[in-house]
Design a protein around this motif. Structure first.
Motif, short mmCIF file in Angstrom:
data_model
loop_
_atom_site.label_atom_id
_atom_site.label_comp_id
_atom_site.label_asym_id
_atom_site.label_seq_id
_atom_site.Cartn_x
_atom_site.Cartn_y
_atom_site.Cartn_z
N GLN A 336 0.99 -1.32 0.01
CA GLN A 336 0.10 0.01 -0.04
C GLN A 336 0.90 1.26 -0.10
O GLN A 336 0.16 2.50 0.00
N MET A 670 -17.36 4.89 -0.15
CA MET A 670 -16.26 5.44 0.87
C MET A 670 -16.12 4.74 1.91
O MET A 670 -14.84 4.33 2.37
N ARG A 671 -17.18 4.17 2.52
CA ARG A 671 -16.97 3.48 3.78
C ARG A 671 -16.56 2.02 3.67
O ARG A 671 -15.57 1.73 4.48
N ALA A 675 -11.62 -1.40 2.25
CA ALA A 675 -11.30 -2.93 2.56
C ALA A 675 -11.32 -3.85 1.68
O ALA A 675 -10.75 -4.68 1.68
N PRO A 680 -6.75 -4.08 5.01
CA PRO A 680 -6.91 -3.24 6.35
C PRO A 680 -5.63 -3.88 7.38
O PRO A 680 -5.85 -5.23 7.51
N LEU A 681 -4.99 -2.94 7.91
CA LEU A 681 -3.85 -3.47 9.02
C LEU A 681 -4.74 -4.38 9.92
O LEU A 681 -4.01 -5.12 10.67
N GLU A 682 -5.82 -3.92 10.43
CA GLU A 682 -6.61 -4.39 11.56
C GLU A 682 -6.72 -5.81 11.38
O GLU A 682 -6.54 -6.65 12.20
N VAL A 685 -3.51 -8.24 11.50
CA VAL A 685 -2.96 -8.45 12.73
C VAL A 685 -4.00 -9.07 13.92
O VAL A 685 -3.47 -9.34 14.99
N TYR B 218 -4.58 0.66 20.37
CA TYR B 218 -4.71 0.27 19.09
C TYR B 218 -3.39 0.51 17.98
O TYR B 218 -3.19 -0.52 17.65
N LEU B 222 -1.08 -2.50 16.35
CA LEU B 222 -0.73 -2.76 14.93
C LEU B 222 0.53 -2.37 14.50
O LEU B 222 1.08 -2.80 13.51
N GLN B 336 0.13 5.56 4.81
CA GLN B 336 -0.51 5.07 3.55
C GLN B 336 -1.25 3.83 3.59
O GLN B 336 -1.63 3.26 2.46
N THR B 337 -1.10 3.33 4.85
CA THR B 337 -1.83 2.01 5.12
C THR B 337 -3.16 2.07 5.48
O THR B 337 -3.59 2.99 6.42
N LEU B 338 -4.21 1.49 4.89
CA LEU B 338 -5.52 1.33 5.68
C LEU B 338 -5.45 0.57 6.94
O LEU B 338 -4.97 -0.63 7.14
N HIS B 339 -6.08 1.28 7.79
CA HIS B 339 -5.86 0.61 9.34
C HIS B 339 -7.00 -0.16 9.68
O HIS B 339 -7.08 -1.16 10.02
N ALA B 340 -8.43 0.68 9.26
CA ALA B 340 -9.55 0.02 9.88
C ALA B 340 -10.44 -0.69 8.88
O ALA B 340 -9.98 -0.45 7.65
N GLN B 341 -11.15 -1.69 9.09
CA GLN B 341 -11.98 -2.41 8.25
C GLN B 341 -12.87 -1.49 7.37
O GLN B 341 -13.16 -1.70 6.14
N VAL B 342 -13.58 -0.37 8.02
CA VAL B 342 -14.42 0.44 7.66
C VAL B 342 -13.61 1.88 7.47
O VAL B 342 -13.00 2.24 8.26
N TYR B 343 -13.75 2.50 6.42
CA TYR B 343 -13.12 3.80 6.17
C TYR B 343 -13.29 4.90 7.06
O TYR B 343 -12.69 5.80 7.18
N ASP B 344 -14.51 4.91 7.79
CA ASP B 344 -14.92 6.13 8.52
C ASP B 344 -14.41 6.07 9.87
O ASP B 344 -14.95 6.65 10.93
N LYS B 345 -13.49 4.97 10.20
CA LYS B 345 -12.91 5.07 11.49
C LYS B 345 -11.45 4.88 11.38
O LYS B 345 -10.99 4.20 10.48
N LEU B 366 -15.25 12.26 9.29
CA LEU B 366 -15.38 12.35 7.73
C LEU B 366 -16.47 12.59 7.14
O LEU B 366 -16.46 13.46 6.16
N TYR B 367 -17.96 12.23 7.69
CA TYR B 367 -19.01 12.76 6.99
C TYR B 367 -19.27 14.29 7.14
O TYR B 367 -19.79 14.87 6.17
N GLN B 370 -17.26 15.68 4.62
CA GLN B 370 -17.77 15.85 3.10
C GLN B 370 -18.77 16.63 3.37
O GLN B 370 -18.98 17.31 2.22
#
Lengths: 732, 732
Positions: A336, A670-671, A675, A680-682, A685, B218, B222, B336-345, B366-367, B370
């Motif tokens: 990524q 977006m949401r 993924a 996702p890193l979550e 790990v 968290y 990670l 640069q790495t996606l952390h959470a499985q849903v993008y709004d967290k 986030l919302y 936007q």
């Protein structure tokens, strides 16, 4: 179409369906057919008639099994992709059920008592019965509501209801699929693709080093602690050809040995050594002893293969590589993160599964890929919009006269009056059918030409193209009919016109689509469940061709679900049912039946028949999601036009639905989408590995079979063959 | 505009320019003015008249210095952003010079001998002189070429030449800027933002832990090996208010002490202790001894501040945080790495520089971001297109009669006949001028409302908005004039019409824009260089207000370049000159003069005057690049329309230029942009740090001044204050 013929058609389909289901129940209970009806179970080493499949001897056992299987069972049998496909079916089903619960009891009475159609004068030459039929189906649709009637409020609010039901169901499904994907991806078992990244657009190395050397030094510098090994992609077509030849000879020997052993009867204790001819298809050329000849061939080919392997590894390196890291999170970081300062060098992405890599596409350059994509999109656009043009041209050229002139030997056959009539009548249709049958293959070929690195991605691309083709050609073209092309200029100048045109043409086609949906699910699913064609092919092969165990296994080797045609077809039905849901609510029960039955049968087939050929962890879902919303928007647009046509002043109340759909699609994208595109890193790990995985096995998984060294210890030699630097830095 | 008035106007501007330059030369040599003309040098501790600036006492010294300074000098004085601004100026300059070299010698003779204008009958009431003037400027433009003439080929090919010159120059510049950015980013000095990421959209923590605890656990999970510390963003407005109050009192004490010391003359050895009143603006209330009073106030406020700091840290935590890692590459990976499985967290992005963080925007969801962005875009669209409407309304309300009624005390002044006439005539203009003066501030405010986390980003956003405003309102509206609004309906129905309208209106405005460009650079640059306004303000302040050294320094504290208005203004000139380059090639020398002079003066100001208030490493460049291409496309489009109007059959030869521009923009964006949006790994590790940086200093850089602990050792206490877990895991 009048009522009688509609009922006849549906009834006929239903009888065929019942017959096929009975046939399936009978055939699937015969042990000899197990490889056709339970290949998935057999491959997983399960007994089809034992364990949780014990009910299968009872006629409805498959039904009970299909319903009672849990989602983890489905994932175990068919992978996440299959589970996601089932989610797709059940989502559409829920949308239709929730819609139907409200729409049927509300709209049918409102429409039936509307009475607009009974005031239309019956055309001349029509009997009273025809008028009767006219009202019995169509009187239950929106066509029966008079203009400017306040009853239209019911239809208008129904559109809102259907839209919000769709949003609700899709949101829940996206969430579910997202969790499904996360759970599967964070499973503790080691998957090679989780430790690897695919590197493309490797710049030309300096003259004193190979590509392998430059990849190694680049990644070792950027990932000093986590880099494990790299494997440069090679052009191994020639090595693969030799390898396949050897494998072919090995198979021939195995087959010949079985034949030889079988020929040793009591009367002929020596047996007959099998022979074959070396020429074309074994039909011409000198006759040789198969076992001896093949063994010799293998002996000759083995050193050739070894030499070719060396040349391939060292001299046929391509500008792409698989880089393996020593931890999951390191690979996730690497895939990524932007590596080079300019994007057209060292592009890095998640590595595909080894089994679904399309090797020939890996070395394609970034700009090459972009141009190919543009060209392919252009070609697909032309095929979707104008496919009928070349077909007409072909049909014109392939008239009988032309055929006779080109292929004179056909003349005696073709000149028979009966055959001639049939051929003349059906030649264009045959051309069309052949074209439609070949279309998915063509689209798959085109998608691969885009430079896509993995099979699963190519299937998604082909599925999208096929979706546009059938929605445009079946739905739009059938509905609008010839008016579409006649008034193409009108549409271009006044794009808003198409809404009116659609709205005008929709009600007329309602009955056609009712029949279409019924036919599709009754006959289609009947054939799917009973697997008549694979059954026949299997038995024929086993009887006449297969000699060794391996050949028998190859004869029943199951295929995968074929998402690239299956999903677009389901989407077409979903689009049709959605678009007619308010205009002719009677279509909803048919849609419900289609998706309910589809869900049941797909579960059965996934649990027992199909074997996934790749796993993309549900990456198909975002596409399905977007396309359901697209279908919803087509529906909303046509409804605005349709209600406007009824001169109903409040039709504009529907307009806010269109931006609502766009916002919904945007928010979901977006949401949830990131993924699906990245890891996702979550998730990486969540279950971190307790012990170090077998890194050699991970690395070896990416070596193509024709280049694979015989022993694992030879891995260093394999790496050395690619590298020019003799004193290789030891990789820990 | 006839020739005489054109020449008069240009000559007047030129005289003003020369006068201002002479004034600058004279004023800048006086040592007392050094803080106005050399603040950058002073701040960097350099003597303005020594070292490499030794030539500055000679009248053309500044010119020699500006030309001879190298790019690293510029980067050292004004940062990468300033260097990139100079690259922008020199790029446009190169485009115009290369274009002019070919266009002037080719097009001027072709146009001059075209003779179309001499055949137009001279309108009545015009003297021979007017006809003469008409031809002398306009005869040198494309208007003088007859319809369908083969001479149009020269103009057509010129468009190609200008386009390819633009592509060539822009490509080279993008490459140059990309390298400039990479070099600066990989410099070995430690910058806090390289070790940190900004985390937003932190989910609500469980009730038994603070946000700080959840962030720590968290990120520690990670990034087990690379996580250093985290700092949760707090709502510190109240603490900041107390802190500012204390600082204010400290300043007052310093000032009072200087005043007190000065008052100790020989006659009055005791001196007068300075006093002030505690009420509004020091005008009312009880009189107190300033030094005593302020010291007491500080004593009272200090414990308050401490208490407030504690409350802020523990109870006013917001859902955003700065997370610091212990290596540059770890921070690059994390950002640069996606952390959470849903993008709004847990959205993660590169941390801004500490000095340019907009704290209040960090906790926005986030919302929320936007929606704010959509709303702001909507408002800006309305301002750009309809700004004249509210102004007219305001002008109508603020008539003199209304003013008199509302503010009766103005009556005696306003009733004077002379004042009345002037006010009545100018009130609407004044409203317009006030609006235009406030517009950049308004746009900056709106951009900050979008939820942008850093100052630099907000400047970029405001600059874009201002660009659209001035290009739309100055260029399009002036050119099209009233026809634009009159025929708005035509444009909506037939978008292609606008091309014809522009083409018809362009030649008429050529002379206006010639004068406009001349005025802009002569007077504008003259004022810029001579810095008359800051000079006067500085001297006034120093004489009447400043008492302490610090106050004097604050009086000359230089500002930054103000990219948000400067770049759009330059872009406007670039657009105008490009669009007229072929229609009236005479504009090219004016454009060259504008950008050459602009480049010189900007270099002087960057090297000596302005001090950057933030550093974005040239992130403005992609915006400038895209807007130059947009200007080029406006130019290409109008030229297609304009040449078509001449009834030239080959005008369509120009059409391929439009897709060519789009492809060029796309390729540049794809190749270069990612390195501007993210940090490439290559750049991060280019000069890897030999020794571990001072991590405490990096962490402290992100603590707002009002919360900063007094000693570095208190960092753990600072962290503990945010955390609820008493037994904190020690962070290494």
């Amino acid at each position: 179409m009048d009522l009688t013929s509609f009922i006849t058609s549906v009834l006929t389909s239903f009888v065929i369906f019942v017959a096929l289901v009975l046939l399936f129940t009978w055939l699937s209970r015969r042990p000899g057919n197990a490889p056709v009806y339970y290949p998935n179970l057999l491959l997983r080493g399960l007994d089809p008639w034992a364990g949780r499949g014990r009910g299968t001897r009872s006629p409805v056992g498959w039904l009970r099994d299909a319903i009672s299987a849990s989602e983890p069972d489905v994932v175990a049998a068919g992978g996440v992709d299959a589970a996601v496909y089932l989610v797709f079916l059940s989502s559409v089903l829920s949308i239709l059920v929730y819609s139907g619960i409200v729409l049927l009891p509300v709209l049918l009475p409102v429409a039936a008592t509307g009475g607009a159609l009974s005031t239309i004068p019956i055309p001349t030459n029509k009997s009273a019965q025809s008028a009767q039929n006219f009202s019995s189906i169509e009187r239950l649709g929106m066509g029966n509501v008079p203009e400017k009637s306040m009853r239209l409020w019911a239809f208008l609010l129904s559109v809102y209801w259907v839209s919000f039901v769709t949003y609700f169901v899709l949101w829940k499904s996206y969430k579910h699929v997202s969790n499904l994907r996360a759970t599967a991806r964070s499973a503790p078992d080691v998957k090679p693709e989780e430790f690897a990244v695919l590197v493309r657009d490797i710049p030309r190395p300096s003259p004193d080093e190979t590509i392998k050397d430059s990849v190694d030094s680049y990644f070792r510098a950027l990932h000093p602690n986590t880099f494990y090994r790299s494997m440069v992609v090679t052009d191994h077509t020639k090595a693969d050809k030799i390898y396949q030849e050897i494998e072919g000879h090995k198979q021939k020997i195995a087959r010949a040995e079985v034949v030889y052993a079988n020929s040793k009867t009591e009367s002929n204790t020596e047996g007959t050594r099998p022979t074959h001819r070396t020429g074309f298809l074994g039909l011409i050329g000198t006759k040789v002893d198969t076992i001896e000849y093949c063994s010799e061939q293998i002996k000759e080919l083995l050193p050739k293969l070894e030499a070719e392997q060396k040349t391939t590894l060292h001299e046929k390196q391509q500008r792409a590589a698989i880089v393996v890291f020593n931890s999951r999170s390191a690979a996730a970081f690497a895939s990524q993160t932007l590596h080079a300062q300019v994007y057209d060098k060292w592009t890095v992405m998640e590595a595909p599964e080894p089994r679904q890599i399309i090797w020939s596409n890996l070395p394609r350059k970034l700009y090459d890929r972009q141009i190919r994509q543009c060209v392919v999109y252009g070609i697909v656009f032309l095929i979707v919009v104008f496919y009928i043009v070349p077909l007409t041209a072909i049909a014109a050229v392939t008239t009988l006269e032309n055929l006779e002139a080109k292929l004179p030997f056909l003349k005696p056959v073709v000149e028979q009056p009966a055959i001639k009539t049939v051929l003349e009548a059906y030649l264009p249709q045959i051309a069309l059918i052949v074209f439609l049958a070949l279309l998915p293959t063509l689209l798959m070929f085109l998608s691969k030409q885009e430079g896509i690195p993995s099979q699963g991605h190519a299937v998604r691309a082909a599925s999208g193209k096929y979706f546009y083709f059938i929605v445009f050609n079946v739905f739009l073209c059938y509905t609008l009919g010839s008016t579409l092309f006649k008034s193409l200029t009108t549409i271009i100048n006044h794009p808003a016109e198409i809404v009116n045109m659609l709205a005008k043409s929709l009600p007329g086609s309602a009955t056609f689509f009712l029949t279409f949906v019924a036919l599709k699910f009754l006959v289609g699913y009947g054939l799917e469940l009973s697997r008549l064609v694979p059954l026949i092919i299997f038995h024929l092969k086993r009887k006449y061709l297969c000699k060794t165990e391996e050949e028998v296994r190859a004869a029943w080797a199951p295929v995968d679900l074929g998402y690239n045609t299956r999903i677009p077809n389901d989407m077409l039905i979903a689009t049709v049912v959605l678009c007619y849901s308010v205009i002719a609510p009677l279509i909803i029960p048919f849609g419900v039946a289609y998706f309910a039955l589809g869900w049941l049968i797909a579960r059965n087939q996934i649990l027992r028949v199909y074997v996934p050929s790749y796993e993309s962890y549900g990456r198909m879902w975002p596409h399905m999601h977007t396309r359901i919303i697209a279908a919803l928007m087509v529906y909303q647009t046509t409804m605005i036009g349709f209600i406007s046509l009824k001169k109903f002043a409040y039709a504009s109340v529907l307009v806010p639905l269109l931006p609502a759909s766009i916002i919904f699609a945007y928010v979901c994208h977006m949401r949830f989408y990131p993924a699906f595109a990245k890891t996702p890193l979550e998730v990486v790990v969540r279950h971190d590995l307790k012990e170090t995985p077998n890194m050699e096995a991970i690395y070896t998984a990416y070596i193509p079979p024709c280049l694979k060294p015989d022993k694992l210890e030879d891995l260093d030699a394999f790496e050395d063959a690619q590298s020019r630097a003799t004193s290789r830095v030891p990789s820990i």
